[in-house]
Design an enzyme around this catalytic site. Structure first.
Site, short mmCIF file in Angstrom:
data_model
loop_
_atom_site.label_atom_id
_atom_site.label_comp_id
_atom_site.label_asym_id
_atom_site.label_seq_id
_atom_site.Cartn_x
_atom_site.Cartn_y
_atom_site.Cartn_z
N ARG A 12 -35.87 -19.38 42.53
CA ARG A 12 -36.07 -20.35 41.49
C ARG A 12 -37.41 -19.88 40.80
NH1 ARG A 12 -33.32 -25.00 41.77
NH2 ARG A 12 -34.67 -25.99 40.61
N GLU A 14 -19.03 -8.22 25.70
CA GLU A 14 -19.58 -8.48 27.01
C GLU A 14 -18.39 -8.85 28.14
OE1 GLU A 14 -22.37 -8.74 27.97
OE2 GLU A 14 -22.43 -10.09 29.67
N LYS A 25 -31.53 -4.67 37.92
CA LYS A 25 -31.90 -6.06 37.21
C LYS A 25 -32.47 -5.76 35.98
CE LYS A 25 -31.19 -10.14 35.82
NZ LYS A 25 -29.85 -10.36 35.57
N GLU A 84 -19.26 -3.60 35.43
CA GLU A 84 -20.48 -3.49 36.23
C GLU A 84 -20.47 -4.05 37.54
OE1 GLU A 84 -24.29 -5.02 34.72
OE2 GLU A 84 -23.07 -6.68 33.51
N HIS A 91 -5.09 2.78 15.64
CA HIS A 91 -5.58 3.80 14.99
C HIS A 91 -6.06 4.96 16.19
CE1 HIS A 91 -5.87 2.20 10.97
NE2 HIS A 91 -6.25 1.04 11.75
N CYS A 100 -38.44 -23.68 38.40
CA CYS A 100 -39.19 -23.81 39.55
C CYS A 100 -38.76 -24.35 40.68
CB CYS A 100 -40.59 -24.31 39.06
SG CYS A 100 -41.15 -23.76 37.57
N TRP A 124 -41.62 -20.69 37.68
CA TRP A 124 -41.03 -19.54 36.70
C TRP A 124 -41.51 -20.11 35.25
CZ3 TRP A 124 -38.04 -15.28 36.40
CH2 TRP A 124 -37.39 -14.96 35.12
N ASN A 153 -40.99 -29.26 38.31
CA ASN A 153 -39.93 -28.28 37.84
C ASN A 153 -39.21 -28.94 36.60
OD1 ASN A 153 -37.94 -26.63 37.77
ND2 ASN A 153 -36.51 -27.65 39.08
N GLY A 154 -39.33 -28.28 35.49
CA GLY A 154 -38.48 -28.91 34.43
C GLY A 154 -39.51 -28.74 33.32
N LYS A 169 -19.06 -6.84 31.78
CA LYS A 169 -19.11 -7.71 33.16
C LYS A 169 -18.13 -7.02 33.97
CE LYS A 169 -22.28 -9.90 33.12
NZ LYS A 169 -22.95 -9.25 31.88
C1 AGP Z 1 -25.82 -7.13 31.99
O1 AGP Z 1 -25.41 -7.70 32.99
C2 AGP Z 1 -26.86 -5.87 32.71
N1 AGP Z 1 -27.56 -6.33 33.64
C3 AGP Z 1 -27.62 -5.03 31.43
O2 AGP Z 1 -26.76 -4.70 30.50
C4 AGP Z 1 -28.78 -5.94 30.73
O3 AGP Z 1 -28.32 -6.75 29.83
C5 AGP Z 1 -29.55 -4.79 30.05
O4 AGP Z 1 -29.95 -4.09 30.89
C6 AGP Z 1 -30.71 -5.53 29.28
O5 AGP Z 1 -31.69 -6.11 30.31
P1 AGP Z 1 -32.74 -6.87 29.50
O6 AGP Z 1 -32.02 -8.19 28.83
O7 AGP Z 1 -33.53 -7.44 30.61
O8 AGP Z 1 -33.40 -6.24 28.44
#
Ligand code: AGP
Length: 608
Positions: A27, A481, A603, A488, A504, A2, A75, A101-102, A485
């Protein structure tokens, strides 16, 4: 996480609090509030929702006349976003107002104690115990009172406290959560971060853990827990005000990578008690756990990748069969789910449409749903049968890092919790795993110190057209992962492959100069990975290897080696992912791309 601010001085305080909070919304932004010392005493205005709603309630800052006050943008961790759960919280009599905050780790014990003493709680938050505890201990000296409270409270906190008996001064204290003091001319401030006060002063104190500060318009005094005055050195902030929005970092993503040790500590520490994993708010009965036939893990994107790690870890710990599915497939696959199926849904935002739909399908089929979520009070958090919150704080960058890392730790804890409850794990092994969890933040700190080496490697390969990420077992899960990264945020094509599977077919794509990131931290498969490295090298690949410290033989095979600290295999994915996050960040930075808001992405994907 927060944001808190505080002010005492000659100006009208309310507009300053709103301005400061607007610089701290990164935050937390699910609710906000202020407490102002007016001619009528302490007056509080607070509301669920964005800061703009509070600003309207305060007539843009014209309401609540006064020269001293505290503010908070939230938050949510304990208690969903609501007017009542918003800060500031008042003590029973209204004599004290608190912003925090915490995480107060022993808040339930304190809440029980204070309830027995006759205090009535209005909110679901951990913070409210502080407001009543201050009132309970207050005998006229607020610094003495704060010291008594500190001796009772476990956890992390940055607190701002108003006392109606003291209309010209207020106090603040910090432990683990950040707090600075802004030193002005005839006015003084507190804030969670520099941006909140930078337009008023560049002179600050950085409070250390357990330091208490008392502020008036003309004086700032800092005390240690023995009430001895502490001499602080003044730091002059030379940041550009816009950079400071991200706490001095150039991008939110980098800031969030760097916050991972704290985010993991906040998520894990409150759930380790007396050498065991304690998940207070989980209602899985012994009977239910004994009869689980199957566990599904369902999620999207990076959260799905956490699920792939989860499969290995949960099956290793509990021998319960685990199936991992991307949510968009699960919901249409007519999955085999019944009342003995535990469906774990993982989501940072808790609002991902595919994951919500998958969770509802699982419930329709009779499954029991268990959510791992970062956003308190989100749709998935509200609808799941059980919720295990990650306390990563708000994650602004589209590319997840700290939320992914805290989800990994939530999965580790869930695995250990079920194994504990089913008596499937010997005490000595449990102790080793818990020790690994406790040591993880420090190991990641050590890894982050090594970022320069990763920046150098990125500088050699940021123009690559394609990058392969190879791994076996848990390393393969992390390779997924790492590849995402890179894709994207740098827009470079990439694939994650089970290293044993490459021969294969896909190895046909390896040619002179192809970049291959080989994850080699699974000890039992290290030699197999060396062979895979030889295979791709023989076809002209450039290999960047990730290996555990000490395995120097890999230096004869790979072009670059990034070492990660030795650790328990259970938590190794949390270490391995960090160099991959940094590699992607630096590659994208070198390409001059919009790291925090990559093209085509959002996001939270709230549509199918
Ligand atoms: C990951 O860097 C991406 N932003 C995306 O794959 C994300 O993980 C996915 O859309 C799931 O989002 P969520 O965790 O909010 O459900």
């Amino acid at each position: 996480m927060c944001g808190i601010v505080g002010y005492v001085g000659k100006q009208q305080v309310t507009p300053l609090l709103l301005e400061g909070l607007s610089k701290l919304e990164y935050r937390g932004y699910d609710s906000a509030g202020v407490a102002v010392m007016t001619e009528h005493g302490i007056e509080v205005k607070k509301s669920k929702g964005r800061l703009s709603i509070l600003s309207d309630m305060l007539d843009g800052g014209d309401a609540l006349k006064g020269n001293m006050g505290i503010g908070h943008t939230r938050w949510a961790t304990h208690g969903e976003p609501s007017d009542t759960n918003s800060h500031p919280h008042l003590s029973q009599s209204g004599k004290f107002a608190v912003v925090h905050n915490g995480i107060i780790e022993n808040y339930m014990k304190l809440r029980t104690y204070l309830t027995q003493k006759g205090f009535t709680f209005l909110s679901e938050t951990d913070t409210e115990v502080i407001a009543h505890l201050v009132e309970y201990y207050y005998e006229g000296d607020i610094v003495d009172t704060v010291i008594k409270v500190m001796n009772k409270v476990e956890g992390s906190y940055a607190l701002g406290i108003l006392c109606a008996d003291q209309p010209d001064s207020f106090v603040a204290v910090r432990k683990e959560s950040p707090l600075i003091v802004g030193l002005g001319e005839g006015e003084n401030f507190i804030a969670s971060d520099i941006p909140a006060i930078l337009s008023h002063t560049r002179k600050v104190y950085f409070l250390e853990n357990n330091e208490i500060v008392m502020l008036t318009a003309d004086q700032v005094k800092v005390f240690n827990p023995d009430k001895e005055e502490v001499t602080k050195s003044v730091y002059t902030v030379d940041w550009d005000i816009h950079a400071a929005e991200k706490g001095g970092y150039e991008h939110f993503m980098f800031k969030e990578i760097m916050e991972q040790p704290r985010a993991i500590a906040d998520t894990v520490k409150p759930r380790i008690k007396d050498g065991t994993i304690v998940l207070d708010d989980i209602s899985l009965s012994d009977e239910y756990l004994k009869n689980i036939q199957k566990i599904y893990i369902v999620a999207c994107g990076s959260a799905y990748h956490v699920g792939v790690v989860g499969k290995y870890v949960i099956e290793e710990m509990t021998r319960i069969p685990v199936e991992v599915s991307v949510a968009s497939e699960f919901r249409y696959a007519n999955p085999i789910v019944n009342e003995r199926t535990l469906v774990v849904v993982i989501s940072q935002s808790g609002e991902t449409a595919d994951t919500i739909a998958a969770m509802r399908e699982a419930k329709r089929l009779g499954g029991r749903t268990f959510a791992i979520v970062n956003a308190v009070g989100s749709a998935i958090a509200r609808e799941a049968d059980d919720v295990l919150y990650t306390w990563a704080g708000p994650e602004i960058a589209v590319a997840t890092t700290k939320a992914y890392s805290t989800q990994l730790n939530a999965i580790y804890m869930l695995s250990l919790y079920v194994a504990q409850r089913l008596s499937l794990i010997e005490p000595v092994k449990l102790a080793a795993y818990i020790k690994a969890l406790e040591e993880l933040p420090e190991k990641i700190e050590k890894l982050l110190e090594n970022k320069g080496e990763i920046q150098y490697i990125a500088s050699k390969y940021y123009n690559s057209k394609s990058v392969f990420f190879l791994g076996r077992s848990l390393d393969y899960a992390v390779a997924l992962e790492g590849s995402l990264k890179l894709k994207e945020i740098s827009y470079i094509h990439s694939e994650a492959y089970a290293a044993g599977e490459l021969k294969h077919g896909t190895i046909a794509l390896i040619e002179e100069g192809t970049v291959v990131v080989a994850l080699c931290t699974v000890k039992s498969l290290f030699d197999k990975m060396l062979s895979n490295i030889k295979e791709v090298k023989a076809r002209g690949a450039v290999v960047i290897a990730i290996a555990e410290e000490g395995h120097t033989e890999i230096e004869h095979e790979a072009d670059h080696v990034i070492y990660v600290p030795k650790s328990n295999p259970l938590v190794m994915p949390s270490e391995v992912v960090v160099p991959l996050q940094l590699f992607s960040y630096y590659v994208s930075s070198l390409k001059g791309l919009d790291i925090d808001k990559p093209r085509n992405l959002a996001k939270s994907v709230t549509v199918e």
